[in-house]
Write an enzyme that holds these catalytic residues in place. Structure first.
Site, PDB file in Angstrom:
ATOM      1  N   GLU A 247      -7.719   8.199  15.538  1.00 22.97           N
ATOM      2  CA  GLU A 247      -8.603   7.277  16.277  1.00 22.97           C
ATOM      3  C   GLU A 247      -8.351   5.905  15.675  1.00 22.97           C
ATOM      4  OE1 GLU A 247     -10.740   7.783  18.731  1.00 22.97           O
ATOM      5  OE2 GLU A 247     -10.521   9.957  18.840  1.00 22.97           O
ATOM      6  N   CYS A 281     -14.691  -0.713  16.639  1.00 26.28           N
ATOM      7  CA  CYS A 281     -13.366  -0.453  17.230  1.00 26.28           C
ATOM      8  C   CYS A 281     -13.378  -0.690  18.742  1.00 26.28           C
ATOM      9  CB  CYS A 281     -12.908   0.957  16.905  1.00 26.28           C
ATOM     10  SG  CYS A 281     -14.067   2.213  17.438  1.00 26.28           S
TER      11      CYS A 281
HETATM   12  P1  NAD Z   1      -7.998   1.333   7.274  1.00 31.60           P
HETATM   13  O1  NAD Z   1      -6.927   1.992   8.052  1.00 31.60           O
HETATM   14  O2  NAD Z   1      -7.603   0.334   6.252  1.00 31.60           O
HETATM   15  O3  NAD Z   1      -8.850   2.435   6.480  1.00 31.60           O
HETATM   16  C1  NAD Z   1      -9.385   3.572   7.131  1.00 31.60           C
HETATM   17  C2  NAD Z   1      -9.525   4.699   6.118  1.00 31.60           C
HETATM   18  O4  NAD Z   1      -8.249   5.068   5.662  1.00 31.60           O
HETATM   19  C3  NAD Z   1     -10.329   4.316   4.883  1.00 31.60           C
HETATM   20  O5  NAD Z   1     -11.054   5.443   4.442  1.00 31.60           O
HETATM   21  C4  NAD Z   1      -9.266   3.965   3.883  1.00 31.60           C
HETATM   22  O6  NAD Z   1      -9.685   4.142   2.547  1.00 31.60           O
HETATM   23  C5  NAD Z   1      -8.201   4.974   4.246  1.00 31.60           C
HETATM   24  N1  NAD Z   1      -6.846   4.611   3.873  1.00 31.60           N
HETATM   25  C6  NAD Z   1      -6.341   3.384   3.612  1.00 31.60           C
HETATM   26  N2  NAD Z   1      -5.037   3.490   3.308  1.00 31.60           N
HETATM   27  C7  NAD Z   1      -4.709   4.799   3.382  1.00 31.60           C
HETATM   28  C8  NAD Z   1      -3.512   5.541   3.201  1.00 31.60           C
HETATM   29  N3  NAD Z   1      -2.379   4.953   2.864  1.00 31.60           N
HETATM   30  N4  NAD Z   1      -3.550   6.876   3.384  1.00 31.60           N
HETATM   31  C9  NAD Z   1      -4.698   7.474   3.763  1.00 31.60           C
HETATM   32  N5  NAD Z   1      -5.860   6.844   3.935  1.00 31.60           N
HETATM   33  C10 NAD Z   1      -5.863   5.515   3.766  1.00 31.60           C
HETATM   34  O7  NAD Z   1      -9.022   0.749   8.308  1.00 31.60           O
HETATM   35  P2  NAD Z   1     -10.274  -0.212   8.022  1.00 31.60           P
HETATM   36  O8  NAD Z   1      -9.814  -1.587   7.955  1.00 31.60           O
HETATM   37  O9  NAD Z   1     -11.073   0.327   6.905  1.00 31.60           O
HETATM   38  O10 NAD Z   1     -11.122   0.028   9.354  1.00 31.60           O
HETATM   39  C11 NAD Z   1     -11.001  -0.744  10.476  1.00 31.60           C
HETATM   40  C12 NAD Z   1     -10.038  -0.117  11.463  1.00 31.60           C
HETATM   41  O11 NAD Z   1     -10.522   1.138  11.905  1.00 31.60           O
HETATM   42  C13 NAD Z   1      -9.903  -0.979  12.706  1.00 31.60           C
HETATM   43  O12 NAD Z   1      -8.568  -0.985  13.123  1.00 31.60           O
HETATM   44  C14 NAD Z   1     -10.780  -0.242  13.708  1.00 31.60           C
HETATM   45  O13 NAD Z   1     -10.483  -0.483  15.059  1.00 31.60           O
HETATM   46  C15 NAD Z   1     -10.520   1.171  13.335  1.00 31.60           C
HETATM   47  N6  NAD Z   1     -11.577   2.038  13.851  1.00 31.60           N
HETATM   48  C16 NAD Z   1     -11.287   2.903  14.855  1.00 31.60           C
HETATM   49  C17 NAD Z   1     -12.284   3.700  15.389  1.00 31.60           C
HETATM   50  C18 NAD Z   1     -12.010   4.670  16.508  1.00 31.60           C
HETATM   51  O14 NAD Z   1     -12.795   5.573  16.690  1.00 31.60           O
HETATM   52  N7  NAD Z   1     -10.922   4.515  17.242  1.00 31.60           N
HETATM   53  C19 NAD Z   1     -13.580   3.609  14.883  1.00 31.60           C
HETATM   54  C20 NAD Z   1     -13.839   2.706  13.860  1.00 31.60           C
HETATM   55  C21 NAD Z   1     -12.830   1.921  13.344  1.00 31.60           C
END
Ligand code: NAD
Length: 478
Positions: A247, A281
């Site tokens: 997602e 998001c």
């Molecule tokens: P992010 O990708 O930086 O982090 C998301 C999660 O992944 C966090 O728990 C983070 O600690 C973890 N993470 C970071 N690097 C990782 C790696 N290398 N391997 C595994 N896990 C890792 O995202 P963010 O900036 O924290 O959140 C915002 C993003 O999330 C935006 O792009 C937003 O649109 C998206 N989002 C999507 C939805 C949806 O349902 N489609 C909902 C909410 C947020």
């Protein structure tokens, strides 16, 4: 408090003794300092989820559903306390936090009900001496990785269907906003889930995901977050043939159709944009407005956005809170400068608010920008910020074409009373979620997910369960 990892039914400290501070984005103060785990803790969590799987998956759906329902009720009973913690760690106003806690409870309730109807099939046989049927088999232990912006809801969207289906789970939230989830896991413990069934791992994302990827006992990764990290995980899962659902981000269009009253359209646009300061998001992030009403729409949007009370989410009169991290303030300012440098106009906001009240928080003023063009950064990066960018149009087909001109395809919004325009737009917009006169379409009982680069798979509705099942076909010779 170092015992912040819930593994195998026990609160434990990370093995190497590390900690992380959770900071209030409105005040800059530390809310709590908690244990922060790593590789060794991830290995323990996978082992616990693996060991618990046989018993949990063998329980009847009625037993599993009973526990999920108990948890949903406990979350609702404790909603006020949970919401206060959520506001302190994410910054959103208390009303929005209550909404998220309720939506999290809805996930557990919905899947407690839906799993009772997730039957297999009996398939008519061609040969007289054979009978065919399918049964549902849980995929196994699952890792649920979620971002910071909706810590309760986004984790619940994963672990509720997974647990209902008979999978065991490891939730790995963003450590910067995991306190509400910690409290929710106390309720999960009180609800009586067997040890190892649902684990909570606060820890280093890279180290934890390496373990999830490498350990064959972990069968699936369900990820919500940015496109960049999602893409990386997708590749790594493919190399290992590990199941994955994604997602990811969005860049949602909001099309005002020519029949709308500009003031009413502006009211909806401001509501759609500034929830959680645009850090959602499915936040509307590109506003297409007929040129014939653009000036009126701009004036009203700027008037309404300027009137939103900025403050600490715990204060009753706050309409919009801070951004989550200082980096988000910098990114928002960068978008503003880019808009100005390329000929766009900032109608209100465009900077951090001034005054003692805002000195230590990550505040930015709700901003309305117009004459936005395709070459601007805000049109090309997922904004996740409080800027409402306006693009004028003359022809509905052009608006639909511009709306689809993005790699993302999560949500799209249309404001109109004309049925023909609503239907045409819903059919042509390339998005997994379409809100017609609805800016908050997400619900546990409805599918949620994106087309194009916004994701793989769906959460919510009965499709949310499908991702946690294998279909097992059984052929019987008689
Ligand atoms: P992010 O990708 O930086 O982090 C998301 C999660 O992944 C966090 O728990 C983070 O600690 C973890 N993470 C970071 N690097 C990782 C790696 N290398 N391997 C595994 N896990 C890792 O995202 P963010 O900036 O924290 O959140 C915002 C993003 O999330 C935006 O792009 C937003 O649109 C998206 N989002 C999507 C939805 C949806 O349902 N489609 C909902 C909410 C947020």
């Amino acid at each position: 408090m170092k015992e912040s990892l819930y593994i195998n039914g026990k609160w434990v400290a990370p093995q190497h003794g590390g900690t992380v501070k959770v900071t209030n984005p409105a005040t800059g103060e530390t809310v709590r300092e908690i244990g922060y785990g790593g590789r060794a803790d991830a290995v323990k969590a996978v082992a616990a989820a693996h060991d618990a799987f046989a018993d949990w998956s063998a329980k009847t759906v009625y037993e599993r559903a009973g526990l999920l329902l108990r948890l949903a009720n406990l979350i609702r009973e404790n909603a006020d306390d949970l919401a206060r913690v959520l506001t302190q760690e994410v910054g959103k106003p208390l009303g929005e936090s209550r909404g998220e806690i309720g939506a999290g409870a809805d996930q557990f309730e919905w899947y407690a009900e839906e799993v009772k109807r997730s039957a297999g099939d009996v398939i008519p046989n061609r040969m007289g001496d054979k009978r065919h049927l399918t049964i549902r088999h849980p995929v196994g232990p699952v890792a649920a990785i979620a971002p910071w912006n909706f810590p309760i809801l986004l984790t619940a969207r994963k672990i509720a269907p997974a647990l209902a289906a008979g999978c065991t789970t490891i939730a790995r939230p963003a450590s910067q906003s995991c306190l509400t989830l910690l409290d929710m896991f106390r309720l999960l413990d009180a609800a009586g889930f067997p040890p190892g069934t649902a684990n909570l791992l606060i820890g280093n994302p890279g180290e934890c995901s390496e373990v999830f990827l490498e350990d064959p006992r972990l069968k699936k990764i369900s990820f919500t977050g940015s496109l960049d990290v999602g893409r990386e995980l997708y590749v790594e899962c493919a190399k290992r043939m590990k199941k994955v659902s994604l997602e990811l981000g969005g860049h949602s269009p909001f099309i005002v159709m020519p029949d709308m009253d500009p003031d009413e359209a502006a009211e909806r646009a401001v509501f759609a944009k500034f929830r959680n300061m645009g850090q959602v998001c499915i936040s509307a992030s590109r506003f297409f407005v007929p040129n014939a009403m653009k000036a009126e729409f701009e004036n009203k949007a700027a008037e309404l956005a300027s009137a939103l009370a900025i403050g600490n989410g715990l204060d009753a009169d706050t309409a919009v809170g801070p951004l989550f991290l200082p980096k988000r303030v910098e990114d928002t300012a960068r978008f503003v400068e880019d808009i100005k440098s390329k000929g766009g106009r900032i109608l209100c906001g465009g900077r951090a608010p001034e005054g003692e009240k805002y000195a230590n928080g990550n505040f930015f003023m709700p901003t309305v920008a117009t004459d936005v063009t395709r070459d601007m950064l805000i049109m090309n990066e997922e904004p996740f910020c409080p800027i409402l960018p306006i693009i004028g149009y003359d022809d509905i087909d052009d608006a639909l074409r511009m709306a689809n001109d993005t790699p993302y395809g999560l949500a799209a919004y249309v404001a109109t009373r004309r049925l023909d325009w609503a239907v045409k737009a819903a059919e042509r917009l390339e998005a997994g979620i379409i809100g017609i006169n609805d800016c908050t379409p997400a619900a546990a009982q409805c599918p949620f997910g994106g087309m194009k680069s916004s994701g793989v798979g769906r959460e919510g509705w009965r499709q949310g369960l499908e991702g946690y099942y294998e279909t097992k076909y059984i052929s019987i010779g008689i």
